[in-house]
Design an enzyme around this catalytic site. Structure first.
Site, PDB file in Angstrom:
ATOM      1  N   GLY A 259      -6.505  -1.465  15.583  1.00 15.89           N
ATOM      2  CA  GLY A 259      -6.918  -2.851  15.400  1.00 15.89           C
ATOM      3  C   GLY A 259      -8.076  -3.100  14.476  1.00 15.89           C
ATOM      4  N   GLU A 296      -5.767   4.759  17.741  1.00 18.89           N
ATOM      5  CA  GLU A 296      -4.475   4.490  17.088  1.00 18.89           C
ATOM      6  C   GLU A 296      -4.644   3.547  15.898  1.00 18.89           C
ATOM      7  OE1 GLU A 296      -2.495   2.491  20.278  1.00 18.89           O
ATOM      8  OE2 GLU A 296      -2.206   4.291  21.480  1.00 18.89           O
ATOM      9  N   PRO A 297      -5.438   3.929  14.907  1.00 20.83           N
ATOM     10  CA  PRO A 297      -5.620   3.006  13.780  1.00 20.83           C
ATOM     11  C   PRO A 297      -4.372   2.935  12.907  1.00 20.83           C
ATOM     12  CG  PRO A 297      -6.719   5.078  13.318  1.00 20.83           C
ATOM     13  CD  PRO A 297      -6.163   5.202  14.714  1.00 20.83           C
ATOM     14  N   GLY A 298      -4.062   1.745  12.460  1.00 19.96           N
ATOM     15  CA  GLY A 298      -2.950   1.556  11.528  1.00 19.96           C
ATOM     16  C   GLY A 298      -3.474   0.982  10.224  1.00 19.96           C
ATOM     17  N   ARG A 299      -3.684  -0.335  10.248  1.00 22.83           N
ATOM     18  CA  ARG A 299      -4.110  -1.061   9.044  1.00 22.83           C
ATOM     19  C   ARG A 299      -5.312  -0.423   8.347  1.00 22.83           C
ATOM     20  NH1 ARG A 299      -3.391  -6.695   8.620  1.00 22.83           N
ATOM     21  NH2 ARG A 299      -3.057  -6.672  10.869  1.00 22.83           N
ATOM     22  N   TYR A 339       1.530 -15.060   8.748  1.00 16.46           N
ATOM     23  CA  TYR A 339       0.219 -15.206   9.398  1.00 16.46           C
ATOM     24  C   TYR A 339      -0.728 -16.101   8.608  1.00 16.46           C
ATOM     25  CZ  TYR A 339       1.822 -10.600  11.167  1.00 16.46           C
ATOM     26  OH  TYR A 339       2.529  -9.547  11.675  1.00 16.46           O
ATOM     27  N   CYS A 365      14.524 -19.081  -1.052  1.00 16.28           N
ATOM     28  CA  CYS A 365      14.775 -20.496  -0.766  1.00 16.28           C
ATOM     29  C   CYS A 365      14.114 -20.922   0.547  1.00 16.28           C
ATOM     30  CB  CYS A 365      16.273 -20.746  -0.708  1.00 16.28           C
ATOM     31  SG  CYS A 365      17.085 -20.114  -2.162  1.00 16.28           S
ATOM     32  N   TYR A 393       1.503  -3.229   6.651  1.00 12.46           N
ATOM     33  CA  TYR A 393       2.368  -4.344   7.037  1.00 12.46           C
ATOM     34  C   TYR A 393       2.937  -5.053   5.814  1.00 12.46           C
ATOM     35  CZ  TYR A 393       0.110  -3.159  11.374  1.00 12.46           C
ATOM     36  OH  TYR A 393      -0.355  -2.456  12.453  1.00 12.46           O
TER      37      TYR A 393
END
Ligand SMILES: *Cc1c(COP(=O)(O)O)cnc(C)c1O
Length: 437
Positions: A259, A296-299, A339, A365, A393
């Protein structure tokens, strides 16, 4: 142009700080990722194109590793942020584990040569088939999110003659102060076991034949830019650890989730090392220093390591709005549409001349198909733009909406650029369709 003017402009080029620095830089008019000029990559591989810096990813992971070095720990990269096999391998080679949320992600870890014994399996709805696959592969632990899931997992593991190592994902009910779609630690969202149910859930786990409790975890949201929510969640988690151990459970590890935010515009998230130092200080002070710590780092490991390159197709000025239509769209990068995320958009090669204000939009479209609004840019048709901080992401959320093949991906390492995923072909998009007779 006079030399003085040129010098002034050159000064503004170098003064511009770019998210992703020092790996992303502007040299003269050109944008470089490590030692590769991005305009050259756009020409060589076509657009839309994702480009990642391997060194930036390694540096981000190294910061976490250094902060955790002197204690039992496992860093599990949350691979849903960017699950390209080359990215997984980059982290596996550094000794990282992985946080997965599907059987598909487990298959990717194995295909990239990652170690299943360093995998934690998160997610609010795992199928029986996924549970069985993960048990057979020997994952480190299941992050279980409900009592119902405990019962199912116990049945699946018993039928295989195994016991599943389990950590309960607790919802600490803290406000991560982030976008509501990516806030996950508050009461009333679908994630985790409610704090007040946690003791009962651990008691249930202790009674189930196919379950072996090993830890506790939480994950309170994404793009978090403050330390306080982490410290709040930690205190609540440690309270619970003390209670459930008094009840007889053995909590080997504490998993604080991911996070941590990155800089898209002017956010100033804490550095990973600083965040971890503060967390460790509290953990030690409360006498939990012996426990293995998982994160658990992602970004924060990949976001600022990547850019998405796109070509200007159409310039459509009007009295109300100027539209710059590019060849990348919401199907390639959905964060702005989904977002309302702000992502930097800069030219790969800067032009002289007065800027106009543009909405940078894709060809899909949908009026929601935009990448950036009200951006001051000096543009010509055929220019290449870079959408910044697109390493997380981005590609993993890409779709084939409007029958658009997904972008190619390139990884840069020093002055080397390697294609790590070729562009999809249109034929591949309907090769599984069946025309009824
Ligand atoms: C998405 C996710 C993460 C990673 O979140 P980031 O904001 O990308 O760091 C970690 N743990 C779980 C359970 C997740 O779902």
């Amino acid at each position: 142009m006079s030399p003085v003017q040129g010098a002034d402009i050159a000064a503004t080029w170098t003064a511009t700080t770019l998210p992703g620095g020092p790996f992303l830089s502007r040299r003269g008019p050109d944008l470089w990722l490590e030692e590769v000029r991005l305009a050259d990559l756009a020409k060589e591989f076509g657009t839309p194109l994702y480009v990642y810096s391997r060194s930036a990813m390694r540096a981000a992971a190294a910061e976490y590793q250094q902060a955790l070095a002197n204690r039992p720990h496992l860093l599990c990269y949350a691979m849903k942020a960017n699950s390209s096999l080359a990215v997984i391998k980059t982290f596996a080679d550094m000794g990282l584990g992985f946080d997965i949320v599907s059987g598909g992600e487990l298959a990717r870890v194995i295909a990239a040569g990652g170690d299943p014994a360093k995998v934690v399996f998160s997610g609010v709805g795992k199928s029986r088939i996924e549970m069985a696959e993960a048990l057979k592969a020997g994952v480190k632990c299941f992050n279980v999110e409900s009592e119902s899931e405990l019962l199912t997992l116990s049945a699946v593991s018993s039928s295989l003659g195994q016991t599943a190592a389990v950590s309960l994902r607790v919802n600490p009910d803290v406000d991560a102060k982030t976008h509501p779609y990516i806030s996950t630690g508050l009461k009333g969202n679908k994630f985790g076991v409610a704090h007040e149910r946690a003791r009962a859930a651990y008691a249930l786990a202790a009674r189930l034949p196919g379950i072996r409790v090993v830890g506790i975890d939480c994950h309170i949201g994404s793009q978090i830019t403050e330390v306080a929510p982490y410290l709040d969640a930690l205190e609540r988690l440690l309270d619970l650890v003390e209670q459930v151990e008094a009840d007889g459970a053995l909590i080997h590890h504490i998993d604080l989730g991911g996070g941590l935010g990155i800089t898209y515009t002017d956010e100033q998230p804490p550095a990973a090392g600083m965040l971890i130092a503060q967390l460790l200080a509290r953990i030690e002070a409360r006498g939990h220093g012996h426990r293995e710590l998982l994160m658990e780092p992602g970004r924060s490991l990949v976001g600022n390591a990547g850019v998405m390159l796109t070509e200007v197709l159409v310039l459509k000025p009007s009295p109300e709005k100027n539209f710059c239509i590019v060849d990348a769209a919401m199907n390639d990068l959905i964060r702005p549409a989904m977002y309302q995320a702000w992502m930097g958009i800069v030219p790969c090669s800067q032009r002289f001349g007065e800027a106009m204000t543009w909405d940078v939009v894709g060809p899909v479209c949908e009026s929601g198909d935009w990448l950036g609004r009200d951006r001051a840019l000096t543009l010509k048709i055929g220019d290449m733009l870079a959408v910044l901080s697109a390493g997380a992401y981005g590609m993993t959320m890409a779709s084939n909406y409007n029958t658009r093949p997904r972008a190619a991906e390139v990884m840069v390492d020093g002055d080397q650029a390697t294609l790590i995923r070729r562009r999809e072909t249109v034929q591949e998009l309907f090769c599984n369709d069946i025309l009824p007779a």
